[in-house]
Scaffold this motif. Structure first.
Motif, PDB file in Angstrom:
ATOM      1  N   LEU A  61      11.207  19.782 -16.113  1.00  0.00           N
ATOM      2  CA  LEU A  61      10.488  20.711 -15.527  1.00  0.00           C
ATOM      3  C   LEU A  61      10.808  21.821 -15.714  1.00  0.00           C
ATOM      4  N   LEU A  62      11.652  22.067 -14.670  1.00  0.00           N
ATOM      5  CA  LEU A  62      12.522  23.374 -14.224  1.00  0.00           C
ATOM      6  C   LEU A  62      12.724  23.863 -15.677  1.00  0.00           C
ATOM      7  N   TRP A  63      14.178  23.282 -16.238  1.00  0.00           N
ATOM      8  CA  TRP A  63      13.893  23.556 -18.184  1.00  0.00           C
ATOM      9  C   TRP A  63      13.080  23.866 -18.509  1.00  0.00           C
ATOM     10  N   GLY A 118       9.779  24.726 -17.734  1.00  0.00           N
ATOM     11  CA  GLY A 118       9.020  26.212 -17.537  1.00  0.00           C
ATOM     12  C   GLY A 118      10.060  27.486 -17.342  1.00  0.00           C
ATOM     13  N   ILE A 119      11.152  27.466 -18.221  1.00  0.00           N
ATOM     14  CA  ILE A 119      12.503  28.027 -18.142  1.00  0.00           C
ATOM     15  C   ILE A 119      11.854  28.660 -19.783  1.00  0.00           C
ATOM     16  N   ALA A 120      11.998  27.634 -20.741  1.00  0.00           N
ATOM     17  CA  ALA A 120      11.691  27.532 -21.683  1.00  0.00           C
ATOM     18  C   ALA A 120      10.315  28.616 -21.930  1.00  0.00           C
ATOM     19  N   GLY A 121       9.069  28.088 -21.486  1.00  0.00           N
ATOM     20  CA  GLY A 121       7.744  28.951 -20.986  1.00  0.00           C
ATOM     21  C   GLY A 121       7.976  30.202 -21.038  1.00  0.00           C
ATOM     22  N   ILE A 122       8.123  30.241 -19.675  1.00  0.00           N
ATOM     23  CA  ILE A 122       8.966  32.043 -19.590  1.00  0.00           C
ATOM     24  C   ILE A 122       9.439  33.287 -20.698  1.00  0.00           C
ATOM     25  N   LEU A 123      10.494  31.767 -20.819  1.00  0.00           N
ATOM     26  CA  LEU A 123      10.984  32.961 -21.938  1.00  0.00           C
ATOM     27  C   LEU A 123      10.214  32.930 -23.484  1.00  0.00           C
ATOM     28  N   THR A 124       9.214  31.764 -23.430  1.00  0.00           N
ATOM     29  CA  THR A 124       8.386  32.404 -25.176  1.00  0.00           C
ATOM     30  C   THR A 124       7.608  32.915 -24.314  1.00  0.00           C
ATOM     31  N   GLY A 125       6.854  33.289 -23.416  1.00  0.00           N
ATOM     32  CA  GLY A 125       5.826  34.618 -23.187  1.00  0.00           C
ATOM     33  C   GLY A 125       6.546  35.878 -23.423  1.00  0.00           C
ATOM     34  N   ILE A 126       7.363  35.714 -22.624  1.00  0.00           N
ATOM     35  CA  ILE A 126       8.334  36.895 -22.631  1.00  0.00           C
ATOM     36  C   ILE A 126       8.232  37.881 -24.441  1.00  0.00           C
ATOM     37  N   LEU A 127       9.276  36.419 -25.100  1.00  0.00           N
ATOM     38  CA  LEU A 127       9.255  37.037 -26.755  1.00  0.00           C
ATOM     39  C   LEU A 127       8.129  37.181 -27.555  1.00  0.00           C
ATOM     40  N   VAL A 128       6.970  36.377 -26.603  1.00  0.00           N
ATOM     41  CA  VAL A 128       5.924  36.689 -27.288  1.00  0.00           C
ATOM     42  C   VAL A 128       5.187  38.310 -26.849  1.00  0.00           C
ATOM     43  N   LEU A 129       5.177  38.307 -25.829  1.00  0.00           N
ATOM     44  CA  LEU A 129       4.964  39.836 -25.471  1.00  0.00           C
ATOM     45  C   LEU A 129       5.384  41.008 -25.988  1.00  0.00           C
ATOM     46  N   PHE A 130       7.071  40.812 -26.324  1.00  0.00           N
ATOM     47  CA  PHE A 130       7.419  42.115 -27.410  1.00  0.00           C
ATOM     48  C   PHE A 130       7.438  41.396 -28.875  1.00  0.00           C
ATOM     49  N   GLN A 131       7.194  40.372 -29.210  1.00  0.00           N
ATOM     50  CA  GLN A 131       7.429  39.962 -30.601  1.00  0.00           C
ATOM     51  C   GLN A 131       5.651  39.490 -30.752  1.00  0.00           C
ATOM     52  N   PRO A 132       4.571  39.852 -31.224  1.00  0.00           N
ATOM     53  CA  PRO A 132       3.540  39.064 -31.615  1.00  0.00           C
ATOM     54  C   PRO A 132       3.521  37.779 -32.242  1.00  0.00           C
ATOM     55  N   LEU A 133       3.472  36.660 -32.265  1.00  0.00           N
ATOM     56  CA  LEU A 133       3.798  35.758 -33.431  1.00  0.00           C
ATOM     57  C   LEU A 133       2.567  34.662 -33.154  1.00  0.00           C
ATOM     58  N   ASP A 134       1.861  33.807 -33.968  1.00  0.00           N
ATOM     59  CA  ASP A 134       0.923  32.914 -34.185  1.00  0.00           C
ATOM     60  C   ASP A 134       1.186  31.629 -33.173  1.00  0.00           C
ATOM     61  N   LEU A 155       5.270  29.490 -14.772  1.00  0.00           N
ATOM     62  CA  LEU A 155       5.392  29.174 -13.554  1.00  0.00           C
ATOM     63  C   LEU A 155       4.390  27.733 -13.303  1.00  0.00           C
ATOM     64  N   VAL A 156       3.973  27.628 -13.495  1.00  0.00           N
ATOM     65  CA  VAL A 156       2.953  26.563 -13.040  1.00  0.00           C
ATOM     66  C   VAL A 156       4.185  25.169 -13.350  1.00  0.00           C
ATOM     67  N   LEU A 157       4.971  24.816 -14.307  1.00  0.00           N
ATOM     68  CA  LEU A 157       6.006  24.133 -14.412  1.00  0.00           C
ATOM     69  C   LEU A 157       7.146  24.566 -13.585  1.00  0.00           C
ATOM     70  N   LEU A 158       7.220  25.951 -13.206  1.00  0.00           N
ATOM     71  CA  LEU A 158       8.440  25.823 -12.463  1.00  0.00           C
ATOM     72  C   LEU A 158       8.039  25.113 -10.183  1.00  0.00           C
ATOM     73  N   ALA A 159       6.513  25.273 -10.661  1.00  0.00           N
ATOM     74  CA  ALA A 159       5.946  25.053  -8.837  1.00  0.00           C
ATOM     75  C   ALA A 159       6.129  23.375  -9.362  1.00  0.00           C
ATOM     76  N   LEU A 160       5.916  22.796 -10.859  1.00  0.00           N
ATOM     77  CA  LEU A 160       6.048  20.945 -10.282  1.00  0.00           C
ATOM     78  C   LEU A 160       7.733  20.890 -10.524  1.00  0.00           C
ATOM     79  N   GLU A 161       8.382  21.041 -11.160  1.00  0.00           N
ATOM     80  CA  GLU A 161       9.557  20.924 -10.627  1.00  0.00           C
ATOM     81  C   GLU A 161      10.103  20.361  -8.629  1.00  0.00           C
ATOM     82  N   LEU A 162       9.442  21.236  -8.423  1.00  0.00           N
ATOM     83  CA  LEU A 162       9.070  21.246  -7.017  1.00  0.00           C
ATOM     84  C   LEU A 162       8.596  20.198  -6.118  1.00  0.00           C
TER      85      LEU A 162
END
Length: 149
Positions: free
Chosen positions: A34-36, A38-54, A20-27
């Protein structure tokens, strides 16, 4: 040490907030990258939320998603032509190609002058007398090429 423990305990939310910070910086700093990321960071967070990773795997996922999305974005936008309702804007000489005019002054030595609209243009073509009707066939920079009609 406390930051690492905090990030370890709240890893998914850290990725989502970073996205979300990266998306805000894109503005603030437009460019698209930074848009892409930021989206990658959010998708990584969602993935880690459901599948814990190192952490190293999380960074790898973020990096791969960022690079893949940026490369796809660049490939899609690189070949897209800019659409405009005024394609000859800032190309004044090309605007006159195909038009006909009457010479006010003769063309001597291959060069002369022709008044079009509010500008006097340098023209190149065969030697022609004043009063001859000519057609503009092309442009070499600020010199219009003409031929007799």
């Amino acid at each position: 040490m406390q930051i690492i423990q905090y990030l370890g305990a709240n890893g998914p939310w850290s990725w989502i907030v970073a996205g979300l910070v990266l998306l805000a910086l894109e503005l603030v700093v437009p460019g698209g990258f930074l848009l892409w990321m930021g989206i990658a960071g959010i998708l990584t967070g969602i993935l880690v939320l459901f599948q814990p990773l190192d952490w190293p795997v999380q960074w790898l996922v973020f990096g791969v998603l960022s690079l893949a999305s940026i490369l796809v974005w660049v490939r899609l936008t690189r070949n897209r032509a800019a659409q405009t309702d005024r394609p000859l804007l800032n190309q004044r000489a090309e605007h006159f190609i195909g038009q006909e005019a009457v010479l006010d002054q003769p063309i001597t030595g291959g060069f002369g002058r022709l008044a079009l609209d509010d500008t006097v243009w340098r023209i190149a073509g065969p030697d022609l007398p004043a009063g001859q009707r000519v057609r503009i066939t092309g442009a070499d920079g600020a010199v219009l090429r003409v031929e007799p009609v």
